[in-house]
Design a protein around this motif. Structure first.
Motif, mmCIF file in Angstrom:
data_model
loop_
_atom_site.group_PDB
_atom_site.id
_atom_site.type_symbol
_atom_site.label_atom_id
_atom_site.label_comp_id
_atom_site.label_asym_id
_atom_site.label_seq_id
_atom_site.Cartn_x
_atom_site.Cartn_y
_atom_site.Cartn_z
ATOM 1 N N ALA A 52 0.841 -1.195 0.000
ATOM 2 C CA ALA A 52 0.000 0.000 0.000
ATOM 3 C C ALA A 52 0.874 1.242 0.000
ATOM 4 O O ALA A 52 1.946 1.243 0.579
ATOM 5 C CB ALA A 52 -0.876 -0.019 1.240
ATOM 6 N N ALA A 56 -1.797 5.421 2.436
ATOM 7 C CA ALA A 56 -2.887 4.516 2.776
ATOM 8 C C ALA A 56 -2.580 3.702 4.020
ATOM 9 O O ALA A 56 -3.428 3.010 4.550
ATOM 10 C CB ALA A 56 -3.147 3.567 1.608
ATOM 11 N N VAL A 57 -1.352 3.784 4.476
ATOM 12 C CA VAL A 57 -0.957 2.994 5.631
ATOM 13 C C VAL A 57 -1.384 3.726 6.906
ATOM 14 O O VAL A 57 -1.257 4.937 7.002
ATOM 15 C CB VAL A 57 0.570 2.790 5.626
ATOM 16 C CG1 VAL A 57 1.023 2.110 6.892
ATOM 17 C CG2 VAL A 57 0.974 1.995 4.414
ATOM 18 N N SER A 58 -1.917 2.952 7.834
ATOM 19 C CA SER A 58 -2.365 3.569 9.079
ATOM 20 C C SER A 58 -1.205 4.262 9.763
ATOM 21 O O SER A 58 -0.142 3.683 9.953
ATOM 22 C CB SER A 58 -2.927 2.492 9.998
ATOM 23 O OG SER A 58 -3.081 3.001 11.289
ATOM 24 N N HIS A 72 -2.526 -8.136 9.651
ATOM 25 C CA HIS A 72 -3.182 -7.119 8.819
ATOM 26 C C HIS A 72 -2.695 -7.308 7.388
ATOM 27 O O HIS A 72 -1.864 -6.527 6.898
ATOM 28 C CB HIS A 72 -2.875 -5.707 9.335
ATOM 29 C CG HIS A 72 -1.478 -5.546 9.849
ATOM 30 N ND1 HIS A 72 -0.411 -5.342 9.012
ATOM 31 C CD2 HIS A 72 -0.959 -5.605 11.091
ATOM 32 C CE1 HIS A 72 0.699 -5.255 9.716
ATOM 33 N NE2 HIS A 72 0.397 -5.423 10.982
ATOM 34 N N ASP A 74 -3.828 -6.670 4.639
ATOM 35 C CA ASP A 74 -4.170 -5.639 3.653
ATOM 36 C C ASP A 74 -3.182 -4.473 3.653
ATOM 37 O O ASP A 74 -3.230 -3.617 2.774
ATOM 38 C CB ASP A 74 -5.575 -5.107 3.935
ATOM 39 C CG ASP A 74 -5.714 -4.590 5.360
ATOM 40 O OD1 ASP A 74 -5.063 -5.174 6.255
ATOM 41 O OD2 ASP A 74 -6.438 -3.598 5.580
ATOM 42 N N LYS A 75 -2.308 -4.410 4.637
ATOM 43 C CA LYS A 75 -1.328 -3.317 4.658
ATOM 44 C C LYS A 75 -0.002 -3.821 5.214
ATOM 45 O O LYS A 75 0.024 -4.736 6.047
ATOM 46 C CB LYS A 75 -1.844 -2.134 5.466
ATOM 47 C CG LYS A 75 -2.380 -2.447 6.817
ATOM 48 C CD LYS A 75 -3.136 -1.250 7.363
ATOM 49 C CE LYS A 75 -3.974 -1.650 8.558
ATOM 50 N NZ LYS A 75 -4.940 -0.634 8.934
ATOM 51 N N GLN A 158 8.185 -3.014 4.904
ATOM 52 C CA GLN A 158 7.729 -3.300 3.531
ATOM 53 C C GLN A 158 8.399 -4.573 3.013
ATOM 54 O O GLN A 158 7.768 -5.404 2.368
ATOM 55 C CB GLN A 158 8.111 -2.140 2.596
ATOM 56 C CG GLN A 158 7.455 -0.824 2.926
ATOM 57 C CD GLN A 158 6.192 -0.580 2.104
ATOM 58 O OE1 GLN A 158 5.740 -1.463 1.398
ATOM 59 N NE2 GLN A 158 5.633 0.603 2.234
ATOM 60 N N TYR A 161 6.913 -7.586 4.693
ATOM 61 C CA TYR A 161 5.559 -7.815 4.168
ATOM 62 C C TYR A 161 5.639 -8.549 2.826
ATOM 63 O O TYR A 161 4.927 -9.526 2.585
ATOM 64 C CB TYR A 161 4.869 -6.466 4.013
ATOM 65 C CG TYR A 161 3.503 -6.499 3.389
ATOM 66 C CD1 TYR A 161 2.398 -7.001 4.081
ATOM 67 C CD2 TYR A 161 3.302 -6.003 2.102
ATOM 68 C CE1 TYR A 161 1.142 -7.009 3.505
ATOM 69 C CE2 TYR A 161 2.048 -6.002 1.527
ATOM 70 C CZ TYR A 161 0.966 -6.504 2.223
ATOM 71 O OH TYR A 161 -0.278 -6.508 1.663
#
Lengths: 191, 173
Positions: A52, A56-58, A72, A74-75, A158, A161
């Motif tokens: 992301a 968009a990352v929290s 998580h 999705d991110k 990153q 991930y």
């Protein structure tokens, strides 16, 4: 314009010297020609969505993450504070990874943290080895650097991930905050 | 019928003012060479000592595509040293001064962009600094670095102006 061809010759000589110097440099001084910020997909990267974008990352601590440190997928990462980091570090089974330079790591690091400097040439090998150790891809991992404007922990998150880890937590205030809280610190090469 | 062009000497127009003569004197040029070469050799050597640290500094500017950060961090310091040695030894002086002029313009533009954006960065000009700094300190240092680079750019300009272009050889009659 003879001076332009002379300048080009100086540039070629500089490239040659850079390549030779880097080839003979020690592990800490060697730099991968591929930049640290360029993420490399690991074994699980093919099936992953693209990382992301930063916006968009929290950027705030997720309530869900605070309570359960849930995966998580999705991110790439969720940022957490010192309290949550201390909680995870205290469990003893959560890997804590230090994204700062090795020389800085040796001066002092979070007790139990391992050195994963994103700017050193062996970072991709370290991540592959970490994956091969058989850590649970859904289990929490904490990464940190120097807090403030330091983005090395985010770069490392990153990479993790893309290597297949779904529960990477970035300690956003980093090592200076850990020291301010008087939490356990080790120095030297060992975690 | 067009008037014939005036004859040109190797150094440009025949008439030169005393100020031009002083600004292009060998006395001044040799000192500009030594200062510029010395500063860039030291700056390059400090960066060569820690390429990952310099890559980090380039990354922090947030101006260079990620793929270029490492190649820049590896090549730029050596270019500074190689061109600095050439200038110091008096070999290919125009080429070396031209490289420094281009580099200095790039440095000035990069620092100015981040200054306008209000993004405090460590200059990275003389390697990495391990001393923690406040944002205000960093912004002040960026302004100082721009001033220093402008002065160095003037030195590079002096060398480019004063060192004669290599003359073309005429074919034998």
């Amino acid at each position: 314009m003879r001076w332009i061809s002379q300048a080009a010759a100086l540039l070629v000589l500089a490239v040659f010297c850079a390549a030779a110097s880097n080839a003979f440099a020690g592990r800490e001084r060697r730099l991968s020609w591929k930049s640290a910020g360029v993420a490399e997909g690991g074994q699980h990267a093919v099936s992953k969505p693209a990382a992301a974008p930063a916006s968009a990352v929290s950027t705030a601590s997720s309530p869900a993450a605070k309570s359960t440190f849930a995966p998580h997928p999705d991110k790439p990462y969720v940022e957490i504070g010192g309290e949550e980091t201390a909680q995870l570090q205290g469990r003893g089974d959560v890997p804590v990874l230090d994204a700062r330079r090795s020389s800085v790591y040796r001066e002092g690091h979070v007790a139990g943290a391992r050195s994963f400097s994103v700017w050193e040439s062996d970072i991709d090998d370290k991540i592959k080895a970490f994956f091969a150790e058989g850590h649970d891809p859904s289990g929490p991992i904490v990464v940190y650097c120097s807090g403030g404007e330091c983005e090395d922990s985010h770069t490392l998150a990153q990479k993790l991930y893309l290597a297949g880890f779904d529960a990477v937590f970035v300690y956003k205030d980093g090592f200076p905050d850990w020291q301010r809280r008087g939490l356990p610190v080790h120095s030297g090469d060992q975690p | 019928m067009a008037a014939p062009r005036p004859a040109r000497t190797q150094r440009g127009p025949a008439l030169r003012t005393p100020l031009q003569d002083r600004l292009t004197s060998p006395w001044l040029t040799i000192r500009a060479q030594i200062v510029l070469a010395g500063i860039f050799i030291v700056a390059g050597a400090l960066k060569i000592a820690d390429p990952p640290g310099f890559a980090h500094e380039i990354h922090n500017y947030a101006l260079v595509p990620e793929r270029l950060v490492s190649p820049m961090a590896l090549i730029l310091p050596w270019l500074e040293v190689v061109a600095g040695l050439a200038l110091f030894l008096g070999v290919w002086r125009r080429a070396a001064a031209g490289i420094f002029a281009v580099l200095l313009v790039v440095f000035i533009v990069a620092l100015s962009i981040d200054l306008v954006r209000g993004k405090p960065v460590d200059c990275g000009c003389f390697g990495t600094s391990s001393v923690p700094k406040t944002e205000a300190q960093r912004l002040t240092e960026m302004k100082v670095a721009i001033g220093r680079d402008v002065l160095l750019l003037l030195l590079a300009g002096q060398i480019l102006w004063a060192v004669p272009r290599p003359s073309r050889r005429l074919p034998p009659r």
